[in-house]
Scaffold this motif. Structure first.
Motif, PDB file in Angstrom:
ATOM      1  N   CYS A  86      35.056 -43.558 -43.485  1.00 49.58           N
ATOM      2  CA  CYS A  86      33.942 -43.962 -42.629  1.00 49.58           C
ATOM      3  C   CYS A  86      33.652 -45.444 -42.797  1.00 49.58           C
ATOM      4  O   CYS A  86      33.500 -46.175 -41.810  1.00 49.58           O
ATOM      5  CB  CYS A  86      32.708 -43.122 -42.978  1.00 49.58           C
ATOM      6  SG  CYS A  86      31.173 -43.656 -42.185  1.00 49.58           S
ATOM      7  N   ALA A  87      33.589 -45.899 -44.042  1.00 48.70           N
ATOM      8  CA  ALA A  87      33.296 -47.311 -44.298  1.00 48.70           C
ATOM      9  C   ALA A  87      34.397 -48.205 -43.738  1.00 48.70           C
ATOM     10  O   ALA A  87      34.123 -49.259 -43.146  1.00 48.70           O
ATOM     11  CB  ALA A  87      33.131 -47.544 -45.799  1.00 48.70           C
ATOM     12  N   ASP A 124      35.859 -50.251 -52.457  1.00 42.79           N
ATOM     13  CA  ASP A 124      35.869 -48.791 -52.426  1.00 42.79           C
ATOM     14  C   ASP A 124      34.918 -48.168 -53.434  1.00 42.79           C
ATOM     15  O   ASP A 124      34.793 -46.944 -53.499  1.00 42.79           O
ATOM     16  CB  ASP A 124      37.292 -48.250 -52.615  1.00 42.79           C
ATOM     17  CG  ASP A 124      37.938 -48.729 -53.906  1.00 42.79           C
ATOM     18  OD1 ASP A 124      37.238 -49.370 -54.721  1.00 42.79           O
ATOM     19  OD2 ASP A 124      39.146 -48.476 -54.095  1.00 42.79           O
ATOM     20  N   PRO A 149      26.792 -44.538 -48.776  1.00 44.70           N
ATOM     21  CA  PRO A 149      26.782 -45.725 -49.646  1.00 44.70           C
ATOM     22  C   PRO A 149      26.002 -45.463 -50.927  1.00 44.70           C
ATOM     23  O   PRO A 149      25.092 -44.626 -50.946  1.00 44.70           O
ATOM     24  CB  PRO A 149      26.081 -46.776 -48.776  1.00 44.70           C
ATOM     25  CG  PRO A 149      25.172 -45.979 -47.906  1.00 44.70           C
ATOM     26  CD  PRO A 149      25.921 -44.708 -47.588  1.00 44.70           C
ATOM     27  N   HIS A 150      26.388 -46.160 -51.975  1.00 45.08           N
ATOM     28  CA  HIS A 150      25.644 -46.086 -53.229  1.00 45.08           C
ATOM     29  C   HIS A 150      24.455 -47.038 -53.090  1.00 45.08           C
ATOM     30  O   HIS A 150      24.535 -48.225 -53.422  1.00 45.08           O
ATOM     31  CB  HIS A 150      26.552 -46.446 -54.398  1.00 45.08           C
ATOM     32  CG  HIS A 150      27.714 -45.509 -54.549  1.00 45.08           C
ATOM     33  ND1 HIS A 150      27.558 -44.178 -54.873  1.00 45.08           N
ATOM     34  CD2 HIS A 150      29.045 -45.705 -54.385  1.00 45.08           C
ATOM     35  CE1 HIS A 150      28.748 -43.583 -54.929  1.00 45.08           C
ATOM     36  NE2 HIS A 150      29.665 -44.494 -54.627  1.00 45.08           N
ATOM     37  N   ASP A 179      32.285 -42.172 -48.723  1.00 47.92           N
ATOM     38  CA  ASP A 179      33.226 -41.848 -47.649  1.00 47.92           C
ATOM     39  C   ASP A 179      33.974 -43.126 -47.273  1.00 47.92           C
ATOM     40  O   ASP A 179      33.520 -43.911 -46.433  1.00 47.92           O
ATOM     41  CB  ASP A 179      32.466 -41.281 -46.441  1.00 47.92           C
ATOM     42  CG  ASP A 179      33.391 -40.753 -45.354  1.00 47.92           C
ATOM     43  OD1 ASP A 179      34.576 -41.146 -45.331  1.00 47.92           O
ATOM     44  OD2 ASP A 179      32.925 -39.957 -44.515  1.00 47.92           O
ATOM     45  N   ASP A 180      35.125 -43.331 -47.890  1.00 45.94           N
ATOM     46  CA  ASP A 180      35.875 -44.572 -47.673  1.00 45.94           C
ATOM     47  C   ASP A 180      36.397 -44.692 -46.247  1.00 45.94           C
ATOM     48  O   ASP A 180      36.442 -45.793 -45.681  1.00 45.94           O
ATOM     49  CB  ASP A 180      37.039 -44.661 -48.660  1.00 45.94           C
ATOM     50  CG  ASP A 180      36.581 -44.891 -50.086  1.00 45.94           C
ATOM     51  OD1 ASP A 180      35.459 -45.390 -50.263  1.00 45.94           O
ATOM     52  OD2 ASP A 180      37.339 -44.556 -51.022  1.00 45.94           O
ATOM     53  N   CYS A 188      28.122 -43.436 -44.283  1.00 49.14           N
ATOM     54  CA  CYS A 188      29.325 -43.465 -45.120  1.00 49.14           C
ATOM     55  C   CYS A 188      29.023 -43.201 -46.594  1.00 49.14           C
ATOM     56  O   CYS A 188      29.807 -43.582 -47.469  1.00 49.14           O
ATOM     57  CB  CYS A 188      30.033 -44.810 -44.955  1.00 49.14           C
ATOM     58  SG  CYS A 188      30.374 -45.256 -43.236  1.00 49.14           S
ATOM     59  N   LEU A 217      26.387 -48.374 -41.969  1.00 47.98           N
ATOM     60  CA  LEU A 217      27.124 -47.813 -43.105  1.00 47.98           C
ATOM     61  C   LEU A 217      26.388 -46.665 -43.781  1.00 47.98           C
ATOM     62  O   LEU A 217      26.917 -46.059 -44.723  1.00 47.98           O
ATOM     63  CB  LEU A 217      27.407 -48.914 -44.135  1.00 47.98           C
ATOM     64  CG  LEU A 217      28.394 -49.999 -43.690  1.00 47.98           C
ATOM     65  CD1 LEU A 217      28.280 -51.230 -44.589  1.00 47.98           C
ATOM     66  CD2 LEU A 217      29.823 -49.456 -43.707  1.00 47.98           C
ATOM     67  N   LEU A 231      31.722 -48.898 -53.245  1.00 43.54           N
ATOM     68  CA  LEU A 231      30.421 -48.968 -52.593  1.00 43.54           C
ATOM     69  C   LEU A 231      30.064 -47.719 -51.800  1.00 43.54           C
ATOM     70  O   LEU A 231      28.887 -47.479 -51.525  1.00 43.54           O
ATOM     71  CB  LEU A 231      30.380 -50.176 -51.645  1.00 43.54           C
ATOM     72  CG  LEU A 231      30.523 -51.557 -52.285  1.00 43.54           C
ATOM     73  CD1 LEU A 231      30.585 -52.631 -51.199  1.00 43.54           C
ATOM     74  CD2 LEU A 231      29.371 -51.827 -53.240  1.00 43.54           C
ATOM     75  N   PHE A 232      31.091 -46.918 -51.424  1.00 45.46           N
ATOM     76  CA  PHE A 232      30.840 -45.817 -50.496  1.00 45.46           C
ATOM     77  C   PHE A 232      31.488 -44.530 -50.973  1.00 45.46           C
ATOM     78  O   PHE A 232      32.578 -44.538 -51.561  1.00 45.46           O
ATOM     79  CB  PHE A 232      31.375 -46.177 -49.101  1.00 45.46           C
ATOM     80  CG  PHE A 232      30.880 -47.503 -48.596  1.00 45.46           C
ATOM     81  CD1 PHE A 232      29.605 -47.634 -48.073  1.00 45.46           C
ATOM     82  CD2 PHE A 232      31.680 -48.633 -48.681  1.00 45.46           C
ATOM     83  CE1 PHE A 232      29.140 -48.855 -47.630  1.00 45.46           C
ATOM     84  CE2 PHE A 232      31.227 -49.862 -48.237  1.00 45.46           C
ATOM     85  CZ  PHE A 232      29.941 -49.969 -47.719  1.00 45.46           C
TER      86      PHE A 232
END
Length: 279
Positions: A170-171, A162, A270-271, A167-168, A268, A265, A164-165
């Motif tokens: 969406c991921a 959690d 992502p970082h 928008d959890d 979503c 992704l 990494l994104f």
């Protein structure tokens, strides 16, 4: 303090300081321990990052300690073995057949190798392949499991799923869709089809723990987490839904992982710095 605890404490102290003397990032080292009924050999990386190397040291320590607590439980103490052998002899059985169960050569073992995945200069994943052998009445039960941990090198901390994104939800939908596709393909005996995967959120409130690691193309996802993951890293990330945890043909085969590319992704948040990308 028992000798084995002193050895583990010394390992942790050495790993926490070892980055100062390692010539290159990612150079490997090995920890070995021989107990009364078991042998441990763990290959681990030294990344020249004090906080990360200290955490890897804790993982090696906890992995060894967790296995030590399990090892030797399939073998009875020598005094009990002698009693059983004497009983077998008196009843006409074969004492040698049972004596072999307690032979010194039959030692439990844990062997771990590692590999590193570097999606960018900002992140790294370490994947341990852990093979164990536990002796019992019917021989050695051999299993192979994957343990993975990822790090934010700039912050010097672990990365969970959690993290990494933005928008959890969406991921979660994208990751769940890929797991469902792999599960359906496995049931049909066919490899997963190429092409886009439709991301639909799971309808149930159930969750499945997952093991993951970052790659330059996205991430690898493995439904389920082995006992070593929980014991050495303190738990695992989860994906909504219920999925087959272990699709291996035999316990000695490495678990199959699902590749999730970064492209589906991108919606979503992502970082992307973890993958060395910018928007």
């Amino acid at each position: 303090m028992p000798i084995r605890h002193v050895a583990l404490a010394a390992l942790f102290a050495v790993l926490a300081l070892s980055a100062l003397s390692v010539p290159a990032m990612g150079a490997g080292s090995r920890y070995e321990q021989a107990g009364e009924h078991y042998d441990v050999s763990i290959s681990y990386p030294v990344l020249r990052h004090p906080a990360v190397d200290a955490d890897i040291g804790r993982i090696v320590w906890k992995l060894t300690d967790a296995f030590r607590r399990m090892a030797g439980h399939g073998l009875l103490p020598q005094s009990a073995a002698g009693h059983r052998n004497a009983s077998s002899s008196a009843s006409g059985g074969s004492p040698q057949a049972e004596a072999d169960i307690y032979a010194p050569a039959r030692r439990d073992w844990l062997t771990a190798t590692h590999r590193i995945s570097r999606p960018s200069a900002n992140a790294v994943s370490v994947i341990f392949e852990v093979q164990t052998g536990l002796w019992g009445q019917d021989g050695a039960a051999v299993s192979c499991d994957l343990l993975a941990v990822s790090y934010d090198l700039a912050a010097g901390r672990r990365i969970e799923l959690d993290d990494l994104f933005g928008d959890d939800d969406c991921a979660d939908a994208v990751l769940a869709a890929h797991l469902r596709q792999r599960e359906a393909a496995t049931a049909d005996g066919q490899p997963p089809a190429d092409g886009p995967v439709r991301a639909t959120p799971p309808s149930s409130g159930a969750e499945t723990p997952v093991t993951f690691w970052l790659t330059p193309r996205g991430l690898m996802l493995l439904a389920g987490s082995c006992c070593w993951q929980n014991a050495s890293t303190g738990g695992s990330s989860c994906v909504p839904g219920t999925y087959t945890v272990d699709a291996r043909k035999t316990p000695a085969d490495p678990p199959p992982a699902v590749e999730v590319p970064i492209e589906p992704l991108l919606h979503c948040a992502p970082h992307l710095s973890y993958w060395g990308r910018v928007r």
